[in-house]
Design an enzyme around this catalytic site. Structure first.
Site, PDB file in Angstrom:
ATOM      1  N   GLU A 218       0.874  -1.173   0.000  1.00  0.00           N
ATOM      2  CA  GLU A 218       0.000   0.000   0.000  1.00  0.00           C
ATOM      3  C   GLU A 218       0.907   1.218   0.000  1.00  0.00           C
ATOM      4  OE1 GLU A 218      -2.968  -0.324  -0.622  1.00  0.00           O
ATOM      5  OE2 GLU A 218      -3.314  -2.424  -0.162  1.00  0.00           O
ATOM      6  N   CYS A 252      -2.076   9.192   2.811  1.00  0.00           N
ATOM      7  CA  CYS A 252      -1.595   8.624   1.544  1.00  0.00           C
ATOM      8  C   CYS A 252      -2.559   8.874   0.402  1.00  0.00           C
ATOM      9  CB  CYS A 252      -1.319   7.129   1.704  1.00  0.00           C
ATOM     10  SG  CYS A 252      -2.760   6.146   2.161  1.00  0.00           S
TER      11      CYS A 252
END
Length: 470
Positions: A218, A252
């Protein structure tokens, strides 16, 4: 089990301990898995204040309410959802059996992989530990969790809470710096999930490859927001502004830059500034998060200084007020050029470049000429144009007419594509990521397969082969 200041071989011993325990109980029942998830629920509910205080101390400042909203709440929701859906996920899935092999039956069974490694970043240290752990436990696995050295207060607290909630042969927390992280990623896990930057993700994947350890990465990248012609500029500015200032921009999937119809720049800045001032007043607000550590703060200042020196126009959205510590007021940046680092790297902070475009095709081309991002935000009122934008771009996930919120939907997968990540988790996809999807064919007592056995050339067999090859 708190593995800090690790003696030689401690990580390998911790992994061996969990492997041995898994061998004794390789297929825990749904009831056992629910009980493990219930321990996470109690951990989260009973320790909210301590969690908020530890994260606030690590950041320099983050509002407790923000931590409750962006970390504790989604963590609890993930546990609740998995607990509710677990029995259905565990059932073998019936699959189609070819006509030629009837009355045999085909199915996919979901078995635990074994021991899962989870590497957690510093920006959402609770949610990005709990989210993967929920999937790992729901799938029947055991887990070792490596916390970031940039969150020492929360890391120590989380290690203690996990130690009190779980035996070390089920879940353990590892603390330590880069050397520990390197050793951790080189362990022969049954699956390794890493959340962090793309450059570090490459290192983690290379280490895992030596053991053929499957990975979920990720990562991040430059997630764009595209504001279509005719969309209300104030609404877009407010929703993008909230996504960008949440957690001080250290998310993010925060919008990294905005593509805006040319001529709308000033209206966008004015609307975003008014909204930011409504939310926070000034950058000293107790509701506005600090930059989490000194190295990252220095990096963000350097990005701004370079852009300013190269001719960018920087528009602060908040006054500094009585600002102290590592708080960085959010800014909009105009005149960004490809040579600037902040136009090349994921910003990961409260700096928002605005890039004007003349046609929507030009905006789409701008996105497609760059690495595929972790998230894409589309602001448009025309359904057909939204569908076209979705078809013509690629990203890990999308929120239409808002920011961030796709990550909070537990029934859809989360993950990147290409440089922004590999693999998916959350919900049923997370359960499958942490499971061995085992193919099973059950032959019936009566079947016709013997007709096709040698010696070949038998008339019935030849007629059957001709029929099969028709």
């Amino acid at each position: 089990m708190n593995l800090h200041d690790l003696p030689q071989g401690a990580l390998a011993s911790a992994l061996a301990l969990q492997r041995e325990a898994f061998a004794r109980d390789p297929m825990p029942s749904a009831a056992v898995r629910r009980e493990r998830l219930d321990r996470l629920t109690r951990l989260l509910k009973d320790n909210q204040q301590a969690i908020c205080e530890a994260i606030c101390a690590d950041f320099g400042h983050r509002a407790h309410t923000e931590t409750r909203l962006i970390e504790i709440f989604p963590s609890l929701e993930a546990v609740r959802y998995a607990r509710r859906k677990l029995a259905g996920w565990m059932k073998p899935a019936r699959r189609h059996t070819s006509l030629w092999f009837l009355p045999g039956r085909s199915e996919v069974r979901y078995q635990p992989l074994g021991v899962v490694g989870i590497i957690v970043p510093w920006n959402y240290p609770l949610y990005l530990a709990i989210g993967p752990l929920v999937g790992a436990l729901a799938a029947g696995n055991r887990a070792l969790i490596k916390m970031s050295e940039f969150g020492p207060n929360f890391g120590a607290l989380f290690a203690r809470l996990i130690r009190e909630a779980f035996p070390p042969d089920l879940v353990s927390v590892v603390l330590g710096g880069a050397e520990v992280a390197a050793e951790f990623s080189a362990l022969p896990f049954d699956h390794l999930l890493f959340t962090g930057s793309t450059p570090v993700g490459r290192i983690v994947m290379a280490a895992a490859a030596k053991n053929l350890t499957p990975v979920t990465l990720e990562l991040g990248g430059k997630s764009p927001a595209i504001v279509a012609p005719g969309f209300d500029i104030t609404t877009a500015a407010q929703r993008i502004g909230f996504g960008k200032t949440m957690n001080g921009g250290q998310t993010c999937i925060a919008p990294d830059y905005v593509l805006l119809p040319r001529g709308q720049e000033e209206a966008f800045i004015a609307a975003m500034r008014a909204f930011a001032q409504k939310l926070y007043g000034d950058a000293a607000s107790p509701d506005y998060a600090s930059v989490a550590h000194e190295r990252h703060y220095a990096r963000l200042r350097a990005l701004l200084d370079e852009a300013r020196a190269m001719g960018a126009r920087i528009e602060p959205l908040l006054a500094d007020g009585a600002i102290s510590g590592r708080k960085l007021a959010p800014v909009v940046l105009l005149g960004g050029t490809p040579q600037m680092r902040l136009m090349q790297e994921e910003i990961f902070g409260p700096i928002l470049p605005v890039i004007p475009y003349d046609t929507l095709d030009e905006a789409i081309a701008y996105v497609n000429e760059r690495d595929r991002p972790l998230a894409l935000y589309v602001f448009d009122d025309q359904r057909s144009r939204i569908e076209s934008l979705l078809d013509r771009t690629a990203s890990g996930g999308v929120t239409v007419n808002d920011c961030i919120l796709h990550i909070a939907q537990d029934d859809i997968p989360f993950g990147g594509v290409g440089p922004s990540g590999i693999g998916r988790y959350h919900g049923p996809e997370g359960f499958k990521t942490f499971s061995q999807q085992r193919s099973v064919f059950r032959q019936s007592a009566w079947n016709a397969s013997a007709i096709l056995h040698p010696p070949f050339g038998k008339p019935l067999a030849e007629r059957l082969i001709k029929l099969m090859l028709r």
